[in-house]
Design an enzyme around this catalytic site. Structure first.
Site, PDB file in Angstrom:
ATOM      1  N   LYS A 226       0.846  -1.196   0.000  1.00  0.00           N
ATOM      2  CA  LYS A 226       0.000   0.000   0.000  1.00  0.00           C
ATOM      3  C   LYS A 226       0.876   1.238   0.000  1.00  0.00           C
ATOM      4  O   LYS A 226       1.205   1.812   1.038  1.00  0.00           O
ATOM      5  CB  LYS A 226      -0.933  -0.008   1.225  1.00  0.00           C
ATOM      6  CG  LYS A 226      -2.140   0.928   1.036  1.00  0.00           C
ATOM      7  CD  LYS A 226      -2.989   0.479  -0.132  1.00  0.00           C
ATOM      8  CE  LYS A 226      -4.165   1.403  -0.390  1.00  0.00           C
ATOM      9  NZ  LYS A 226      -4.880   1.026  -1.601  1.00  0.00           N
ATOM     10  N   SER A 427      -8.689  -0.444  -5.400  1.00  0.00           N
ATOM     11  CA  SER A 427      -8.931  -0.109  -3.999  1.00  0.00           C
ATOM     12  C   SER A 427     -10.429   0.139  -3.782  1.00  0.00           C
ATOM     13  O   SER A 427     -11.228  -0.780  -3.907  1.00  0.00           O
ATOM     14  CB  SER A 427      -8.079   1.095  -3.586  1.00  0.00           C
ATOM     15  OG  SER A 427      -7.709   0.995  -2.231  1.00  0.00           O
TER      16      SER A 427
END
Length: 661
Positions: A226, A427
């Protein structure tokens, strides 16, 4: 007060005359002039009347310009060349025009809706009124790779009908050449040529700036890959981020090469890209000649020479001006050829741009706005299925969940839900896709990035630099937290991290349930890692390849629709004034005609995109008010559309920088 008595019979005014007050001491005005306050009042009234007249005149001038520039269903010529001027970027849903900027003459970056271009090409293919297609790519700044591939496929349909497609640009970049490669004739100016860079490049990291300003970035995240918060956490990319970025950028590059080589099989694409500088040296330092020798372009010539060539095919408007060909502008053609609406309605709901809380205009996916569109489709009895068209790098978890819940209400009504992924569905863009009965994507789609983060800046070190400190009392460990001026304490940090980890567990659980896969497998491919569409299909994150038309066909099959069907879009439609304003502001003007072309022109126009991405980064730092499921890296593959309030974020950090000078 002393007044005159009633008028006498000898008074010519008679008994009905109005009594007149006698002058008092001090009333005398020198030289019989007007008092100063009265002069000021008359001046203000004159200014007011003048301004009103000026504004009224400007209003009618503006109204005339808007009405004159508004596209209509009539075509300027009976037949001619369909002129597609891609001045700016192509996107799934153009951002709303900034009225103030447009009226003040601001240089608004033009956005062209992808489906308008595709629809225009597909309808022109079989229409005898269109004798050729012209692709003006001189100011084209690109778009997502899926959008470019769709436009290329539509161009192929025109060529399949034996209609010439001619492309012109001073200089071709990676994106513009992907479109031009599908043309039957590619022209370049002799001072230009082709230079392919491919995906990649640098991005900005703000850690050094934040240290200088004294800004502390309190980061809460889950996911080894991430990397959305890395620009605020470190001065360079992590090895994990580099690995993931290379993987999906490499996949996108292979797809680009496949598309271009299929369109231009005789071109020497690989050797030219591998050693462009060598090819230019061999051509006497002439890039245009090197491009011609490599078969990347067909002809060299000025714009006037190109226009003469088009006029030979599609005719001229004036015999005395042989370079002015019969042109049908894209806007006029789209207005004259609206999409057909046969059979049953299938709702198509675009989710474009960053997912944010609340309502949002076009080009930004507001949670309340998109959820309302979904619920409107559910309430529409003519709608038999829903296709969610996703082109988003994600954003707010709360807004993403709001959209997901609205989709669940559709499924509760037994409406099939199909997701069609465009350029990016990562996402939060993947979060909202989890209720789908089937997920379609293209090999070029960027998806995955299953991870979440939170970011909260604090400024205790910043204010200390200018001699400001904080002090106070606390009745509990969380009193006054998060304290962005005094600093965030350990108790709040632990609570925030626990919240992020809980949301991540929910995210992976949703994906596992949706994809009917073990949680352990999803956890291995999650961790915030980004995947190209081809790899995502192998991993089971995507069901099959295909675009919007394939997704609609699947939705019709799920809904057991026999016969024809059509797309019914549920999205914010601009007002008539906004449409006219957009047309007027994007029209050819002295300023736009003087815009630089060629390599320096491309660099100058790309600067606008870079500035927008900087604003996006700083906005996320200063205004992110919730846990985020966002893929910051993915934004490089979408048009850089700033969300509301981005200007304030930029101004806020600029103010901090000024304080420390």
């Amino acid at each position: 007060m002393t007044e005159t008595t009633a008028n006498t019979p000898n008074d010519p005014a008679g008994p009905w005359a109005v009594p007149v007050r006698k002058p008092l001491p001090g009333d005398e005005r020198p030289h019989g002039g007007t008092s100063f306050p009265r002069k000021v009042w008359h001046l203000l009234v004159a200014i007011k009347d003048g301004l009103a007249l000026v504004f009224l005149l400007l209003f009618f001038v503006l109204l005339f310009g808007l009405l004159a520039g508004r596209p209509n269903a009539g075509l300027p010529v009976a037949e001619g060349a369909l002129l597609i001027e891609l001045d700016g970027i192509v996107s799934e849903q153009p951002a709303e025009v900034d009225t103030l900027a447009a009226l003040s003459g601001g240089n608004e970056l033009r956005e062209i809706r992808t489906r308008d271009v595709v629809h225009a090409l597909e309808t022109a293919a079989g229409d005898k009124r269109v004798t050729s297609v012209v692709l003006d790519l001189d100011r084209f700044l690109g778009g997502g790779q899926v959008s470019l591939a769709e436009i290329g496929s539509a161009i192929d349909k025109v060529r399949a009908k034996k209609k010439p497609v001619l492309a012109f640009a001073t200089a071709y970049s990676t994106d513009s050449y992907q479109v031009a490669a599908h043309a039957s004739e590619i022209w370049a100016d002799p001072i230009g040529g082709v230079a392919i860079a491919g995906p990649g490049g640098s991005r900005l990291y703000y850690k050094g700036l934040m240290d200088r300003l004294g800004v502390t970035a309190n980061i809460y995240r889950v996911g080894t890959f991430k990397s959305a918060v890395e620009p605020f956490l470190r001065p360079d990319q992590s090895p994990e981020a580099e690995q993931a970025n290379l993987a999906y950028a490499g996949a996108l590059w292979e797809n680009w090469l496949t598309d271009v080589k299929r369109a231009r099989p005789a071109a020497k694409v690989d050797p030219f890209i591998a050693d462009t500088a060598g090819a230019v040296r061999a051509a006497g330092n002439d890039l245009s000649k090197a491009s011609l020798d490599a078969g990347l372009i067909d002809k060299l010539g000025s714009r006037m020479a190109f226009d003469r060539r088009v006029a030979e095919i599609s005719g001229v408007t004036d015999e005395s001006r042989p370079w002015e060909y019969n042109a049908i502008p894209l806007e006029n053609w789209v207005a004259a050829n609206p999409p057909a609406l046969p059979g049953t309605a299938i709702a198509v709901i675009p989710v474009v741009g960053e997912i944010v809380d609340g309502e949002a205009p076009s080009g930004v996916a507001g949670g309340e706005t998109i959820a309302a569109h979904i619920l409107d489709a559910v309430a529409d009895t003519s709608v038999k299925a829903i296709v969610l068209r996703v082109d988003s790098p994600g954003g707010s978890v709360m807004a993403s969940e709001q959209i997901r819940q609205a989709l669940l209400s559709a499924k509760a009504k037994k409406l099939p839900v199909v997701v069609s992924m465009a350029n990016v569905a990562a996402s939060g863009g993947y979060w909202i896709s989890t209720p789908a009965d089937r997920i379609f994507a293209e090999p070029e789609t960027i998806t995955g990035s299953i991870g979440v983060f939170g970011i909260l800046p604090s400024f205790e070190k910043t204010i200390a630099k200018v001699g400001i400190t904080t002090d106070g009392i606390a009745t509990t460990p969380l009193s006054g937290q998060p304290d962005i001026l005094g600093g965030v304490n350990a108790e709040f940090n632990a609570l925030a991290q626990a919240s992020v980890e809980d949301i991540y567990a929910r995210f992976t659980g949703l994906v596992a349930k949706s994809r009917k896969q073990p949680l352990e497998k999803i956890q291995q491919i999650a961790e915030g890692r980004v995947w190209a569409g081809g790899t995502a299909r192998q991993l089971g994150l995507v069901d099959q390849f295909g675009g919007l038309s394939e997704a609609m066909a699947a939705a019709a099959k799920f809904a057991k629709i026999d016969g024809e069907y059509h797309a019914k879009y549920f999205e914010n439609e601009p007002s008539e004034f906004a449409k006219m304003l957009a047309q007027w502001s994007s029209g050819e003007s002295e300023e736009s005609a003087a815009m630089p072309r060629g390599w320096f022109g491309i660099a100058a126009m790309n600067r606008q995109l870079t500035e927008r991405r900087i604003v996006q980064d700083l906005t996320m730092l200063t205004q992110s008010g919730s846990v985020q499921a966002a893929c910051l890296d993915c934004r490089a593959y979408l048009p850089a559309v700033p969300r509301s309030g981005a200007g304030e974020a930029k101004g806020f950090l600029a103010t901090l920088a000024l304080l420390l000078k």
